[in-house]
Design a protein around this motif. Structure first.
Motif, PDB file in Angstrom:
ATOM      1  N   SER B  47       0.844  -1.207   0.000  1.00 47.25           N
ATOM      2  CA  SER B  47       0.000   0.000   0.000  1.00 47.25           C
ATOM      3  C   SER B  47       0.874   1.248   0.000  1.00 47.25           C
ATOM      4  N   ARG B  48       1.960   1.199   0.774  1.00 44.90           N
ATOM      5  CA  ARG B  48       2.846   2.373   0.813  1.00 44.90           C
ATOM      6  C   ARG B  48       3.575   2.538  -0.509  1.00 44.90           C
ATOM      7  N   TYR B  49       4.021   1.403  -1.059  1.00 45.36           N
ATOM      8  CA  TYR B  49       4.757   1.435  -2.329  1.00 45.36           C
ATOM      9  C   TYR B  49       3.873   1.988  -3.453  1.00 45.36           C
ATOM     10  N   MET B  50       2.649   1.457  -3.545  1.00 50.46           N
ATOM     11  CA  MET B  50       1.766   1.828  -4.651  1.00 50.46           C
ATOM     12  C   MET B  50       1.235   3.257  -4.504  1.00 50.46           C
ATOM     13  N   ALA B  51       1.025   3.689  -3.261  1.00 45.66           N
ATOM     14  CA  ALA B  51       0.478   5.040  -3.047  1.00 45.66           C
ATOM     15  C   ALA B  51       1.454   6.116  -3.505  1.00 45.66           C
ATOM     16  N   LEU B  52       2.748   5.761  -3.656  1.00 42.85           N
ATOM     17  CA  LEU B  52       3.718   6.751  -4.137  1.00 42.85           C
ATOM     18  C   LEU B  52       3.442   7.158  -5.591  1.00 42.85           C
ATOM     19  N   TRP B  53       2.564   6.415  -6.272  1.00 44.28           N
ATOM     20  CA  TRP B  53       2.140   6.831  -7.610  1.00 44.28           C
ATOM     21  C   TRP B  53       1.231   8.065  -7.552  1.00 44.28           C
ATOM     22  N   LEU B  72      -5.702   0.979   0.243  1.00 41.58           N
ATOM     23  CA  LEU B  72      -4.991  -0.192  -0.279  1.00 41.58           C
ATOM     24  C   LEU B  72      -4.567  -1.124   0.849  1.00 41.58           C
ATOM     25  N   SER B  73      -4.202  -0.557   1.985  1.00 42.05           N
ATOM     26  CA  SER B  73      -3.793  -1.417   3.098  1.00 42.05           C
ATOM     27  C   SER B  73      -4.979  -2.254   3.568  1.00 42.05           C
ATOM     28  N   TYR B  74      -6.144  -1.623   3.674  1.00 39.80           N
ATOM     29  CA  TYR B  74      -7.344  -2.369   4.098  1.00 39.80           C
ATOM     30  C   TYR B  74      -7.696  -3.450   3.066  1.00 39.80           C
ATOM     31  N   LEU B  75      -7.724  -3.026   1.798  1.00 40.64           N
ATOM     32  CA  LEU B  75      -8.065  -3.955   0.705  1.00 40.64           C
ATOM     33  C   LEU B  75      -7.106  -5.144   0.661  1.00 40.64           C
ATOM     34  N   LEU B  76      -5.807  -4.842   0.593  1.00 37.65           N
ATOM     35  CA  LEU B  76      -4.833  -5.929   0.410  1.00 37.65           C
ATOM     36  C   LEU B  76      -4.787  -6.839   1.631  1.00 37.65           C
ATOM     37  N   ASP B 162     -18.536   0.698   0.890  1.00 40.47           N
ATOM     38  CA  ASP B 162     -17.991   1.907   1.508  1.00 40.47           C
ATOM     39  C   ASP B 162     -16.854   2.531   0.699  1.00 40.47           C
ATOM     40  N   TYR B 163     -16.192   1.740  -0.161  1.00 39.36           N
ATOM     41  CA  TYR B 163     -15.029   2.258  -0.892  1.00 39.36           C
ATOM     42  C   TYR B 163     -15.228   2.284  -2.411  1.00 39.36           C
ATOM     43  N   GLY B 164     -16.340   1.711  -2.888  1.00 42.51           N
ATOM     44  CA  GLY B 164     -16.617   1.733  -4.328  1.00 42.51           C
ATOM     45  C   GLY B 164     -15.658   0.892  -5.158  1.00 42.51           C
ATOM     46  N   ILE B 165     -15.019  -0.104  -4.561  1.00 43.90           N
ATOM     47  CA  ILE B 165     -14.077  -0.949  -5.305  1.00 43.90           C
ATOM     48  C   ILE B 165     -14.853  -2.003  -6.100  1.00 43.90           C
ATOM     49  N   ARG B 166     -14.456  -2.181  -7.358  1.00 41.78           N
ATOM     50  CA  ARG B 166     -15.132  -3.184  -8.210  1.00 41.78           C
ATOM     51  C   ARG B 166     -14.296  -4.456  -8.244  1.00 41.78           C
ATOM     52  N   ILE B 179      -8.231 -25.933  -7.825  1.00 40.69           N
ATOM     53  CA  ILE B 179      -8.804 -24.829  -8.609  1.00 40.69           C
ATOM     54  C   ILE B 179      -8.026 -23.570  -8.256  1.00 40.69           C
ATOM     55  N   ALA B 180      -7.559 -22.856  -9.290  1.00 39.80           N
ATOM     56  CA  ALA B 180      -6.936 -21.548  -9.034  1.00 39.80           C
ATOM     57  C   ALA B 180      -8.052 -20.509  -8.964  1.00 39.80           C
ATOM     58  N   VAL B 181      -8.050 -19.720  -7.881  1.00 37.27           N
ATOM     59  CA  VAL B 181      -9.069 -18.677  -7.715  1.00 37.27           C
ATOM     60  C   VAL B 181      -8.388 -17.316  -7.828  1.00 37.27           C
ATOM     61  N   GLY B 182      -8.771 -16.554  -8.833  1.00 32.69           N
ATOM     62  CA  GLY B 182      -8.221 -15.208  -9.010  1.00 32.69           C
ATOM     63  C   GLY B 182      -9.248 -14.179  -8.561  1.00 32.69           C
ATOM     64  N   VAL B 183      -8.779 -13.189  -7.806  1.00 31.53           N
ATOM     65  CA  VAL B 183      -9.653 -12.087  -7.402  1.00 31.53           C
ATOM     66  C   VAL B 183      -9.003 -10.802  -7.877  1.00 31.53           C
ATOM     67  N   GLN B 184      -9.752 -10.012  -8.647  1.00 29.42           N
ATOM     68  CA  GLN B 184      -9.229  -8.726  -9.127  1.00 29.42           C
ATOM     69  C   GLN B 184      -9.980  -7.596  -8.442  1.00 29.42           C
ATOM     70  N   ALA B 185      -9.231  -6.613  -7.932  1.00 28.53           N
ATOM     71  CA  ALA B 185      -9.852  -5.430  -7.323  1.00 28.53           C
ATOM     72  C   ALA B 185      -9.457  -4.215  -8.150  1.00 28.53           C
TER      73      ALA B 185
END
Lengths: 119, 192
Positions: B47-53, B72-76, B162-166, B179-185
């Motif tokens: 979350s810290r790394y990505m937020a630098l964008w 991102l920290s909550y999500l991840l 609460d965060y509008g993430i799809r 079974i491989a389970v992929g989750v995309q946020a």
């Protein structure tokens, strides 16, 4: 009764019986409801002791993170409080902490008598 | 056994597509369970790394860097915790991938489950993608207070409501036992 504390690696829970306040600080991301049990028990103790005082305060102003298991634990406590309807709840949050801005209001939807103050 | 993957919600094939940045990491589900704090540590790092964008100050109407880091920290953390909790069968590998685009970031976590776990999770996904999020969220909490069972799907419901993430989901059969389970946020960079 003196102040009761639960100290975790990244969090602290503190119950002050004198002010009927339970404070959570830090990052609380425990694995499951068993791990949350000591906090749940302390909440229940605080709730029972507050029946005579008239109000219990939950202070989350320094609670940076709470995972969904923790949100579920607090929500169940609010639902049980609503069912017993003996102790009004006051919840303190911080506008600096993003999840509190977004999600604390959910507690009031579970029990409209919950007072939420985001400071 | 290899059949067509089943996808739900907002699933996109992102590998090989142009992006501003792409990141990956491999983990072992058993190591997350062994030290649960590894879920939180991994989510805080990314979350810290990505937020630098996110530029400071942010573009008008866009999320601030600290807000993005928090989201991102909550999500991840929820996604890593789910991988740790629900991985099963012979494969314990967890794959993390993230892409940065002009107006969004996408995170994809893949873990492996036993075939019997697919149908109940797919049913929960369909319910979350088609139902009223508010109603489902409070219904699940009330039900979990009654039965003392864990409120399944609460993490996803909070993130959507609460965060509008799809979210998008993909199930791919790897072998008869896995079974491989992929989750995309998909996280928008604009304030929701």
């Amino acid at each position: 009764m003196s102040i009761v504390q639960i100290q975790g690696e990244e969090y602290m829970v503190e119950y002050d019986p004198a002010s009927h306040t339970l404070t959570l600080r830090g990052t609380v991301r425990l694995q499951n409801s068993d791990e949350y049990a000591p906090i749940t028990e302390l909440l229940q103790t605080a709730h029972d002791a507050a029946s005579a005082a008239g109000q219990l305060t939950l202070d989350f102003r320094q609670l940076q993170f709470l995972n969904s298991s923790g949100i579920s634990m607090i929500s169940k406590f609010v639902i049980n409080g609503r069912k017993q309807n003996r102790v009004p709840l006051r919840v303190l949050g911080s506008q600096e902490i993003y999840w509190q801005q977004k999600s604390l209001a959910n507690l009031q939807k579970l029990w409209p008598k919950v007072v939420i103050e985001i400071l | 056994m290899r059949s067509q993957p089943a996808t739900y919600g907002h699933w996109e094939q992102l590998d090989g597509m142009p992006s501003l940045g792409r990141y990956t990491m491999d983990l072992d589900a058993r190591h997350l369970t062994q030290y649960w704090r590894r879920c939180s540590l991994s989510s805080n790092f990314w979350s810290r790394y990505m937020a630098l964008w996110i530029p400071t100050p942010p573009a008008p109407g866009h999320l601030r860097r600290d807000a993005m880091e928090h989201i991102l920290s909550y999500l991840l953390n929820e996604l890593f915790e789910n991988c740790a909790k629900f991985s099963g069968g012979p494969f314990q590998r967890i794959a993390y991938a993230a892409w940065v685009h002009e107006e969004r970031m996408v995170f994809e976590l893949t873990n492996h489950v036993q075939p019997a776990a697919q149908a109940p999770f797919a049913a929960l996904i369909e319910e979350m993608l088609t139902g009223d999020l508010d109603e489902l969220y409070f219904q699940r909490l009330e039900a979990s207070a009654e039965s003392n069972a864990p409120g399944s799907g609460l993490g996803y419901l909070t993130l959507m409501k609460d965060y509008g993430i799809r979210f998008g989901f993909r199930f791919s059969a790897i072998t008869n036992a896995s079974i491989a389970v992929g989750v995309q946020a998909h996280v928008a960079l604009k304030e929701w």
